[in-house]
Write an enzyme that holds these catalytic residues in place. Structure first.
Site, PDB file in Angstrom:
ATOM      1  N   ASP A   1      -5.678  -0.283   5.677  1.00  0.00           N
ATOM      2  CA  ASP A   1      -6.577  -0.846   7.035  1.00  0.00           C
ATOM      3  C   ASP A   1      -7.579   0.630   7.388  1.00  0.00           C
ATOM      4  O   ASP A   1      -8.836   0.648   7.685  1.00  0.00           O
ATOM      5  CB  ASP A   1      -5.838  -0.406   8.043  1.00  0.00           C
ATOM      6  CG  ASP A   1      -4.603  -1.038   8.012  1.00  0.00           C
ATOM      7  OD1 ASP A   1      -4.665  -2.503   7.238  1.00  0.00           O
ATOM      8  OD2 ASP A   1      -3.435  -1.223   9.039  1.00  0.00           O
TER       9      ASP A   1
ATOM     10  N   TYR B   1       9.285  -1.598  10.763  1.00  0.00           N
ATOM     11  CA  TYR B   1       8.222  -0.680   9.542  1.00  0.00           C
ATOM     12  C   TYR B   1       8.755  -0.250   8.474  1.00  0.00           C
ATOM     13  O   TYR B   1       9.170  -0.091   7.969  1.00  0.00           O
ATOM     14  CB  TYR B   1       6.612  -1.099  10.350  1.00  0.00           C
ATOM     15  CG  TYR B   1       5.807  -0.746   9.605  1.00  0.00           C
ATOM     16  CD1 TYR B   1       5.064  -2.262   8.354  1.00  0.00           C
ATOM     17  CD2 TYR B   1       5.080   0.542   8.609  1.00  0.00           C
ATOM     18  CE1 TYR B   1       4.290  -1.671   7.815  1.00  0.00           C
ATOM     19  CE2 TYR B   1       3.935   0.941   8.097  1.00  0.00           C
ATOM     20  CZ  TYR B   1       3.621  -0.045   7.202  1.00  0.00           C
ATOM     21  OH  TYR B   1       2.678   0.706   6.325  1.00  0.00           O
TER      22      TYR B   1
ATOM     23  N   ASP C   1       0.696  -1.289   0.163  1.00  0.00           N
ATOM     24  CA  ASP C   1       0.079  -0.255  -0.386  1.00  0.00           C
ATOM     25  C   ASP C   1       0.805   1.578  -0.199  1.00  0.00           C
ATOM     26  O   ASP C   1       0.646   2.279  -0.251  1.00  0.00           O
ATOM     27  CB  ASP C   1      -1.081  -0.156   1.215  1.00  0.00           C
ATOM     28  CG  ASP C   1      -0.481  -0.272   2.500  1.00  0.00           C
ATOM     29  OD1 ASP C   1      -0.297  -0.445   2.760  1.00  0.00           O
ATOM     30  OD2 ASP C   1      -1.794   0.125   3.637  1.00  0.00           O
TER      31      ASP C   1
HETATM   32  C1  GLA Z   1       0.449  -2.271   8.736  1.00  0.00           C
HETATM   33  C2  GLA Z   1      -0.380  -1.207   7.900  1.00  0.00           C
HETATM   34  C3  GLA Z   1      -1.016  -0.875   6.365  1.00  0.00           C
HETATM   35  C4  GLA Z   1       0.234  -2.166   5.687  1.00  0.00           C
HETATM   36  C5  GLA Z   1       0.695  -3.753   6.244  1.00  0.00           C
HETATM   37  C6  GLA Z   1       1.659  -4.325   5.261  1.00  0.00           C
HETATM   38  O1  GLA Z   1      -0.921  -2.717   8.420  1.00  0.00           O
HETATM   39  O2  GLA Z   1      -1.021  -0.271   8.398  1.00  0.00           O
HETATM   40  O3  GLA Z   1      -0.387  -0.305   5.569  1.00  0.00           O
HETATM   41  O4  GLA Z   1       1.120  -1.391   4.647  1.00  0.00           O
HETATM   42  O5  GLA Z   1       1.121  -3.124   7.580  1.00  0.00           O
HETATM   43  O6  GLA Z   1       0.992  -4.927   4.525  1.00  0.00           O
END
Ligand code: GLA
Length: 387
Positions: free
Chosen positions: A173, A222, A39
Site C-alpha cells: 500500500d 489479518y 506481499d
Molecule cells: C492490506 C495490507 C497489504 C496487503 C493487503 C492484502 O491492504 O495493508 O499490505 O497485505 O491487505 O493483499
C-alpha cells in the site's frame, strides 16, 4: 492535481489555523488489481493508485511543534517535532506520529500546521492509512526543507505502520501510494522491492465497487492469516530447508504442500497460485491480451474465497454483480478482504451503464447500497507549492 479534498483542506486550514496554507501534500489510495495477501509472503503484487486522495494543506511553523487537524474526526492534535514519540494522540494520529518518529531518525523535524481532508473512504480496503502516512511524510519533509527518496519514503511509512501503529501489513500500500504513475499499474516484487510500471489499456477504466461493509486491517483475522503462512513455511522447511517464504515454492512444485494440514495447505495454495497469477496478469497487460484478465481475476477471487477465506457474502455478490454488468472486463475483491471493495476493469465506453447496472444488481442481491466510482490509474504522492 485537483480534487474536492484539496478545496476542503484549504478551507479547513483557514478555519482552524487562520490564513492560507503554503503547500499541499497529496497522496492517493490504491486498488490492487491482483496479487492479494502475497506481499507479506515475499510475493508479487500489481496495484494501481486511484484518483482519491488524502490531502494535507500545510504551513511550516517556527516552533518545532507539528499541529494536525483531521476534518474526518474534527480533532486537532500536537506532536512535538523534537520528540515525536512523546505524545499520546487518538488512533488516527498514530499514523502521522509514527511517520514523524521515523523521519526524526533521519533529520531534525520542523514545526508545521496541517489540515487533513480526504475523498478516500476510510476502511474500504483502498489504503486510506497508507495515503495518510505518505501524505504526512511529504508534509513533514517539506516543512523541514528535506526530501527523502520516494522508495525510502514508502519504506519508512511501512515501518511506521508496522512498528508504531502495530498493524502487521506488507509493503504494497505504501509503495502504491508513493511510487505509482498515472495511467499505469505498479508491479512490485515484494522480495527484491523492485518495481516497474505497466501501462493500462487506454480504453479501460478502473471501477471501485464498495460493499459499504467496513473492515479494519488491524483485526485479528489479518494477523492470523500472516501467522498461518509463517506456520506453513516452518513445516515446509522441515522437508526442504531452502524454503524461506511461500515465494520459494514454485507453481510446478505444488506437490510440496500436499502434506500440510488442511487449512495451512489451502492458505499456502492461495499464495503460491496467486503469485503465479500476477505474473500472468502482468504478461496479459503487456501483450494486450486483456481478455485473459477475466479468468485470472476470477481465479484470484475464488482462491481468496475458498482457500484463503477472506471474502464475504457481500464481496461475492458485488463481484457477481460487476461481472454481469455491461462492459466489465474483469472483477474481484481487492485489499485485505473481510468487507471492503471490489475492483473491476471496465470498458471506458460502458462506464455509465456499468455503474448503473452494478449498483442496482448489488442492491437487489444484498438489500444494501454500495458506493461506486470510476478512476484512471493515478500518479503517486506529490507536493504542490501554493505560493
Ligand atoms: C492490506 C495490507 C497489504 C496487503 C493487503 C492484502 O491492504 O495493508 O499490505 O497485505 O491487505 O493483499
Amino acid at each position: 492535481m485537483g480534487s474536492d479534498a484539496i478545496e476542503r483542506a484549504i478551507k479547513i486550514f483557514g478555519t482552524v489555523f487562520g490564513g492560507q496554507p503554503l503547500f499541499l501534500a497529496q497522496a492517493p489510495g490504491r486498488v490492487n488489481l491482483i496479487g492479494e495477501h502475497t506481499d507479506y509472503n515475499d510475493g508479487l503484487v500489481l496495484p494501481a493508485a486511484i484518483e482519491r486522495h488524502v490531502v494535507i494543506a500545510g504551513r511550516p511553523m517556527r516552533a518545532a511543534m507539528i499541529r494536525l487537524h483531521a476534518a474526518a474526526f474534527g480533532e486537532t492534535i500536537e506532536i512535538p517535532g523534537d520528540s515525536p514519540a512523546n505524545a499520546d494522540p487518538p488512533r488516527w494520529a498514530r499514523y502521522p506520529q509514527g511517520v514523524a518518529v521515523e523521519l526524526a531518525r533521519r533529520f531534525r523535524l520542523r514545526g508545521l500546521e496541517g489540515a487533513i481532508a480526504a475523498d478516500l473512504p476510510i476502511g474500504s480496503g483502498l489504503s486510506s492509512s497508507a495515503a495518510l502516512e505518505v501524505a504526512a511524510s511529504l508534509a513533514f519533509e517539506h516543512a523541514a526543507g528535506q526530501a527523502v527518496a520516494t522508495r525510502e519514503r514508502a519504506l519508512l511509512c511501512h515501518t511506521a505502520e508496522v512498528d508504531f501503529v502495530g498493524v502487521p501489513c506488507g509493503i504494497m500500500d505504501q509503495f502504491a501510494s508513493a511510487l505509482s504513475r498515472k495511467g499505469h499499474a505498479l508491479f512490485i516484487d515484494c522480495r527484491s522491492q523492485e518495481t516497474h510500471h505497466i501501462p493500462l489499456p487506454a480504453d479501460l477504466v478502473i471501477a471501485v465497487c464498495d460493499t459499504g461493509v467496513r473492515r479494519t486491517v488491524s483485526n485479528s483475522s489479518y494477523a492470523q492469516r500472516r501467522q498461518e503462512c509463517v506456520d506453513a513455511v516452518r513445516l515446509l522447511r522441515e522437508r526442504k530447508p531452502s524454503i524461506q517464504s511461500l515465494r520459494d515454492v514454485p507453481i510446478d512444485d505444488l506437490a510440496l504442500i500436499e502434506e500440510l494440514p488442511d487449512s495451512l495447505r489451502r492458505r499456502a495454495r492461495h499464495v503460491i497460485t496467486e503469485t503465479h497469477r500476477v505474473v500472468q496478469a502482468a504478461q496479459a497487460l503487456e501483450s494486450g491480451e486483456v481478455e485473459k484478465l477475466r479468468e485470472l481475476f476470477l481465479a484470484s477471487h475464488h482462491s481468496l474465497r475458498d482457500d484463503y477465506e477472506v471474502s464475504s457474502a457481500d464481496l461475492d455478490s458485488m463481484t457477481d454483480a460487476a461481472l454481469a454488468a455491461p462492459g466489465c472486463v474483469a472483477a474481484r475483491m481487492t485489499g485485505a478482504g473481510f468487507g471492503g471493495a471490489v475492483v473491476a476493469l471496465v470498458e471506458r465506453n460502458f462506464q455509465d451503464a456499468f455503474l448503473q447496472s452494478v449498483a442496482v444488481e448489488y442492491a437487489t442481491r444484498t438489500r444494501r447500497d454500495g458506493t461506486f466510482f470510476v478512476s484512471e490509474a493515478a500518479e503517486g504522492a506529490q507536493i504542490l507549492e501554493l505560493t
